[in-house]
Design a protein around this motif. Structure first.
Motif, short mmCIF file in Angstrom:
data_model
loop_
_atom_site.label_atom_id
_atom_site.label_comp_id
_atom_site.label_asym_id
_atom_site.label_seq_id
_atom_site.Cartn_x
_atom_site.Cartn_y
_atom_site.Cartn_z
N MET A 7 -20.66 1.49 -31.09
CA MET A 7 -20.06 0.17 -31.20
C MET A 7 -21.13 -0.93 -31.13
O MET A 7 -21.10 -1.91 -31.90
CB MET A 7 -19.02 -0.01 -30.09
CG MET A 7 -18.47 -1.40 -29.93
SD MET A 7 -19.29 -2.30 -28.60
CE MET A 7 -18.70 -1.40 -27.17
N ARG A 34 -21.80 -3.57 -34.21
CA ARG A 34 -21.62 -5.01 -34.02
C ARG A 34 -22.91 -5.77 -34.30
O ARG A 34 -22.90 -6.84 -34.92
CB ARG A 34 -21.15 -5.30 -32.59
CG ARG A 34 -20.86 -6.77 -32.33
CD ARG A 34 -20.35 -6.96 -30.91
NE ARG A 34 -20.03 -8.36 -30.66
CZ ARG A 34 -20.91 -9.27 -30.21
NH1 ARG A 34 -22.16 -8.92 -30.00
NH2 ARG A 34 -20.53 -10.51 -30.00
N ARG A 87 -20.47 -4.71 -21.95
CA ARG A 87 -19.23 -5.29 -22.46
C ARG A 87 -19.32 -6.82 -22.53
O ARG A 87 -18.92 -7.43 -23.52
CB ARG A 87 -18.05 -4.87 -21.59
CG ARG A 87 -16.72 -5.46 -22.07
CD ARG A 87 -15.54 -4.86 -21.35
NE ARG A 87 -15.27 -3.51 -21.77
CZ ARG A 87 -14.61 -3.19 -22.88
NH1 ARG A 87 -14.19 -4.13 -23.69
NH2 ARG A 87 -14.40 -1.94 -23.19
N TRP A 134 -14.64 -3.01 -30.66
CA TRP A 134 -15.56 -4.15 -30.74
C TRP A 134 -14.95 -5.23 -31.62
O TRP A 134 -14.10 -4.95 -32.47
CB TRP A 134 -16.93 -3.74 -31.27
CG TRP A 134 -16.91 -2.95 -32.55
CD1 TRP A 134 -16.58 -1.65 -32.68
CD2 TRP A 134 -17.24 -3.42 -33.85
NE1 TRP A 134 -16.68 -1.26 -33.98
CE2 TRP A 134 -17.09 -2.32 -34.73
CE3 TRP A 134 -17.65 -4.64 -34.37
CZ2 TRP A 134 -17.33 -2.43 -36.10
CZ3 TRP A 134 -17.90 -4.75 -35.72
CH2 TRP A 134 -17.74 -3.65 -36.57
N LEU A 170 -21.27 -8.16 -25.38
CA LEU A 170 -20.70 -7.93 -26.71
C LEU A 170 -19.51 -8.82 -27.01
O LEU A 170 -19.02 -8.86 -28.14
CB LEU A 170 -20.27 -6.46 -26.84
CG LEU A 170 -21.43 -5.46 -26.83
CD1 LEU A 170 -20.91 -4.05 -26.79
CD2 LEU A 170 -22.31 -5.66 -28.05
#
Length: 410
Positions: free
Chosen positions: A236, A240, A174, A207, A177
């Protein structure tokens, strides 16, 4: 620890091997010249661990030579029962005796028990128990009782480490990102936030990103991969990453979405993912938006009204291979707020998505006069994420706010 010191012994401590805590078990010798143990728990009589913290601090790493009963217990995988404390421990504790008379009571140990902790033949640590001269020495039955407790403790330790490993992995994913920080670009200030769904869920399919583009333009994107948990997170991540790569090619927004749709077709778990992309050009006073089945952005102008952006085409979700994506060009001659969000903020089983968008727009309108300062954007972001009467947290809530400030025309 309470179970041990209340009935079975006068003092007890738990040590875990440092290499096991650091997950460095591969290649470890079965009988190393020394072991390093980290003290994780200690209890003496009815005293609490905090009472002994200054003398026997939790987290302290101690080196135990091969000849100590601790190292021998781990090497042989057998409980060691002794008539007294070993020399290494006596000398180590004796060096603390000048600081506290309580240490002298520990040195009067008349019976000593060391029980190894093993998980699937891998040494983990050990439990050390002592009895003073006022009590009868440990017997075989006492050793069996501590061994049973040690077995249960090992299972709990294994579960705890597995959970912590998964938690660290999820947090690392997390954090990697998220944009590095709430950014401030020429003609554009950014604030963002995310509320994971449920208790303890720290990663899902939502995202977002902020992408500097050539010519001073800024790309903004919010997306949502179907589902929740590791599978959605993997999809995700790939989406991304793909957006970042495509943005580097400096494609027009509609072409970027076409390429992303094609990539999603070959990406497991990415089918039916949605997103909305916005590209702000402060010099041209234009914001170009392209949607892929995602809720429409909101825009709040100088008059304080917040309305959903009517896209030329809402677009189909990604990964279907049949989507047609068209750009919507907004003229933004005066400062405005652009709000991109995930459906978790506006939709639930009890709330229609249109009602949720209306509610979010009203919350945006009811905000105090926006000065577009970073602090004000932070406060607004927190307020919208926790909008009263928002749907229950069964899905991630993701929010990206951009304060658009047109610059001098070219």
């Amino acid at each position: 620890m309470h179970a041990l010191t209340s009935e079975l012994c006068d003092a007890a401590s738990v040590y875990l091997l440092e290499r096991w805590l650091q997950e460095e078990n591969s290649g470890a010798s079965a009988d190393p010249p020394q072991i390093e143990g980290r003290r994780l728990a200690v209890r003496v009589g009815s005293d609490t661990a905090e009472d002994w913290e200054p003398l026997l601090p939790l987290g302290e790493v101690i080196v135990f030579p091969r000849e100590t009963p601790y190292a021998r217990a781990l090497a042989t995988r057998r409980t060691h029962l002794l008539d007294g404390m070993d020399t290494h421990t006596s000398e180590r504790l004796g060096s603390l005796a000048d600081d506290s008379s309580r240490i002298e009571d520990l040195l009067k140990t008349a019976s000593f028990l060391v029980v190894p902790l093993h998980l699937r033949d891998v040494p983990v640590g050990f439990i050390a128990c002592t009895r003073g001269p006022e009590r009868a020495p440990f017997e075989a039955a006492d050793a069996v009782a501590v061994e049973r407790l040690a077995t249960r403790a090992c299972v709990a330790l294994d579960n705890a480490r597995r959970y912590e490993r998964e938690r660290r992995t999820a947090l690392a994913i997390r954090s990697s990102l998220l944009p590095a920080a709430d950014a401030d670009f020429p003609g554009c200030r950014i604030a963002h936030g995310c509320l994971p769904a449920g208790d303890g869920d720290i990663i899902g399919g939502d995202w977002f990103d902020v992408l500097p583009r050539p010519g001073g333009r800024i790309g903004l994107i919010v997306g949502d991969a179907m589902g929740h948990g590791p599978e959605a997170a993997v999809a995700m991540i790939q989406l991304r990453t793909a957006v970042r790569a495509l943005a580097g090619l400096d494609l027009p927004p509609a072409d970027l979405m076409h390429r992303l749709d094609a990539l999603a077709c070959d990406t497991p778990g990415a089918s039916f993912a949605t997103c909305v992309y916005a590209e702000w050009d402060a010099e041209r006073h234009t914001c170009v938006l392209v949607g892929a089945g995602h809720p429409p952005p909101l825009i709040r102008g100088p008059d304080g009204r917040a309305v959903p952006v009517t896209l030329t085409s809402p677009g189909l979700p990604l990964g279907l291979g049949t989507g047609t994506y068209e750009a919507t060009v907004l003229d933004v001659p005066e400062p405005a707020l652009l709000v991109l969000y995930s459906d978790g903020l506006v939709e639930s089983r009890q709330t229609d998505i249109d009602q949720g968008i209306t509610r979010l727009g009203r919350a945006l309108e009811s905000a105090t006069t926006v000065t577009h300062s970073q602090d004000t954007l932070h406060a607004l972001c927190r307020r919208l994420l926790h909008t009263p009467n928002a749907p229950a947290g069964r899905d991630d809530r993701t929010l990206l706010i951009a304060a658009l400030t047109p610059g001098p025309p070219r």
